[in-house]
Scaffold this active site. Structure first.
Site, mmCIF file in Angstrom:
data_model
loop_
_atom_site.group_PDB
_atom_site.id
_atom_site.type_symbol
_atom_site.label_atom_id
_atom_site.label_comp_id
_atom_site.label_asym_id
_atom_site.label_seq_id
_atom_site.Cartn_x
_atom_site.Cartn_y
_atom_site.Cartn_z
ATOM 1 N N LYS A 198 0.825 -1.211 0.000
ATOM 2 C CA LYS A 198 0.000 0.000 0.000
ATOM 3 C C LYS A 198 0.866 1.271 0.000
ATOM 4 C CE LYS A 198 -4.101 -2.060 2.144
ATOM 5 N NZ LYS A 198 -5.092 -1.905 3.247
ATOM 6 N N TYR B 50 -12.539 -1.502 -3.997
ATOM 7 C CA TYR B 50 -13.082 -1.669 -2.639
ATOM 8 C C TYR B 50 -14.611 -1.541 -2.610
ATOM 9 C CZ TYR B 50 -8.611 -1.742 -0.057
ATOM 10 O OH TYR B 50 -7.394 -2.087 0.478
ATOM 11 N N PHE C 115 -15.477 4.340 6.638
ATOM 12 C CA PHE C 115 -14.110 4.710 6.262
ATOM 13 C C PHE C 115 -13.857 4.627 4.752
ATOM 14 C CE2 PHE C 115 -14.112 0.216 7.594
ATOM 15 C CZ PHE C 115 -13.597 -0.405 6.455
ATOM 16 N N ARG D 209 -2.561 -14.200 4.299
ATOM 17 C CA ARG D 209 -3.311 -13.535 5.379
ATOM 18 C C ARG D 209 -2.577 -13.700 6.711
ATOM 19 N NH1 ARG D 209 -7.306 -9.989 4.109
ATOM 20 N NH2 ARG D 209 -8.071 -10.368 6.212
ATOM 21 N N THR E 3 -5.782 -6.751 10.620
ATOM 22 C CA THR E 3 -6.026 -5.471 9.933
ATOM 23 C C THR E 3 -5.464 -4.301 10.743
ATOM 24 O OG1 THR E 3 -8.082 -6.424 9.086
ATOM 25 C CG2 THR E 3 -7.836 -4.027 8.912
ATOM 26 N N ARG F 200 2.303 -6.596 9.028
ATOM 27 C CA ARG F 200 1.641 -5.410 9.593
ATOM 28 C C ARG F 200 2.242 -5.031 10.936
ATOM 29 N NH1 ARG F 200 -4.416 -6.883 7.381
ATOM 30 N NH2 ARG F 200 -4.383 -5.493 5.566
ATOM 31 N N ASN G 274 -2.070 0.350 6.633
ATOM 32 C CA ASN G 274 -1.590 -0.905 7.209
ATOM 33 C C ASN G 274 -0.731 -1.745 6.257
ATOM 34 O OD1 ASN G 274 -3.640 -1.722 5.584
ATOM 35 N ND2 ASN G 274 -4.857 -2.714 7.168
ATOM 36 N N HIS H 282 -2.171 -5.360 1.427
ATOM 37 C CA HIS H 282 -3.472 -5.981 1.173
ATOM 38 C C HIS H 282 -3.246 -7.425 0.747
ATOM 39 C CE1 HIS H 282 -7.480 -6.701 -0.507
ATOM 40 N NE2 HIS H 282 -6.837 -7.321 -1.485
ATOM 41 N N GLU I 186 -10.072 -9.761 -7.803
ATOM 42 C CA GLU I 186 -9.005 -8.758 -7.630
ATOM 43 C C GLU I 186 -7.891 -8.932 -8.673
ATOM 44 O OE1 GLU I 186 -8.030 -9.148 -3.453
ATOM 45 O OE2 GLU I 186 -9.886 -8.128 -2.858
HETATM 46 P P1 GDP Z 1 -8.160 -6.478 5.460
HETATM 47 O O1 GDP Z 1 -8.795 -7.609 4.699
HETATM 48 O O2 GDP Z 1 -7.354 -6.925 6.657
HETATM 49 O O3 GDP Z 1 -7.343 -5.547 4.558
HETATM 50 O O4 GDP Z 1 -9.342 -5.588 6.084
HETATM 51 P P2 GDP Z 1 -10.806 -5.161 5.529
HETATM 52 O O5 GDP Z 1 -11.145 -5.883 4.263
HETATM 53 O O6 GDP Z 1 -11.748 -5.252 6.680
HETATM 54 O O7 GDP Z 1 -10.623 -3.601 5.213
HETATM 55 C C1 GDP Z 1 -9.986 -3.164 4.038
HETATM 56 C C2 GDP Z 1 -9.052 -2.041 4.389
HETATM 57 O O8 GDP Z 1 -9.820 -0.926 4.875
HETATM 58 C C3 GDP Z 1 -8.060 -2.326 5.535
HETATM 59 O O9 GDP Z 1 -6.919 -3.031 5.132
HETATM 60 C C4 GDP Z 1 -7.723 -0.929 5.999
HETATM 61 O O10 GDP Z 1 -6.784 -0.281 5.126
HETATM 62 C C5 GDP Z 1 -9.072 -0.236 5.877
HETATM 63 N N1 GDP Z 1 -9.845 -0.297 7.136
HETATM 64 C C6 GDP Z 1 -10.418 -1.390 7.703
HETATM 65 N N2 GDP Z 1 -11.062 -1.068 8.846
HETATM 66 C C7 GDP Z 1 -10.886 0.276 8.995
HETATM 67 C C8 GDP Z 1 -11.329 1.219 9.980
HETATM 68 O O11 GDP Z 1 -11.998 0.877 10.963
HETATM 69 N N3 GDP Z 1 -10.942 2.520 9.784
HETATM 70 C C9 GDP Z 1 -10.203 2.921 8.696
HETATM 71 N N4 GDP Z 1 -9.870 4.214 8.597
HETATM 72 N N5 GDP Z 1 -9.771 2.061 7.765
HETATM 73 C C10 GDP Z 1 -10.104 0.755 7.904
#
Ligand code: GDP
Length: 138
Positions: free
Chosen positions: A10, A50, A58, A86, A92, A103, A113, A116, A127
């Site tokens: 990222k 996304y 968010f 993963r 996350t 991470r 973070n 992805h 994707e």
């Molecule tokens: P991942 O699969 O671990 O990447 O997590 P998710 O699919 O739930 O979320 C996608 C991405 O959205 C995450 O990797 C973060 O960059 C962002 N994200 C997830 N949860 C939050 C949150 O609560 N706040 C903010 N600002 N960003 C978030």
């Protein structure tokens, strides 16, 4: 059996100069790089990627962040690639990520973070197809 997954270094991690170190972790964990490209994506491209998160509070911040600077898009391959990536990524929110995960080492916040990784076979297929043309995956 060899499986493919999709990953992104990222913009936060690229900006901080962590690309090489993250690729080294991926390599050390036994992944082959099928395809890789550095790109500065648009907000619209991030919104399409996304789209599953479009109702989340968010979403706009996340898409602006993903378009805030260059990132590295890649397709990775190994046995059990989706789950193994993963695990290598960690939670996350880096505050909850286990020691030794990408991470834990490189992420700054729940949004910024570092990496992805696809979370299931169907999302990996979507994707990979979203970012890579067939001829880039030979
Ligand atoms: P991942 O699969 O671990 O990447 O997590 P998710 O699919 O739930 O979320 C996608 C991405 O959205 C995450 O990797 C973060 O960059 C962002 N994200 C997830 N949860 C939050 C949150 O609560 N706040 C903010 N600002 N960003 C978030």
């Amino acid at each position: 059996m060899a499986q493919r997954t999709f990953s992104i270094v990222k913009p936060d991690a690229v900006r901080k100069g962590y690309t090489g170190a993250i690729l080294a972790e991926i390599d050390k964990a036994g992944f082959q790089i099928v395809s890789l490209k550095k790109q500065h994506i648009s907000v619209a491209q991030a919104q399409g990627f996304y789209a599953v998160h479009k109702e989340r509070p968010f979403f706009n911040d996340l898409c602006a962040f993903m378009a805030s600077g260059p990132l590295v898009l890649m397709v990775l391959e190994k046995d059990n690639a989706i789950l193994d990536l993963r695990k290598l990524m960690g939670a996350t929110n880096p505050a909850n990520a286990e020691e030794g995960t990408i991470r834990k080492k490189f992420a700054g916040s729940i949004q910024e973070n570092a990496i992805h990784g696809s979370d299931a076979e169907e999302t990996a297929a979507f994707e990979i197809g979203y970012w890579f043309a067939g001829y880039e995956l030979l």
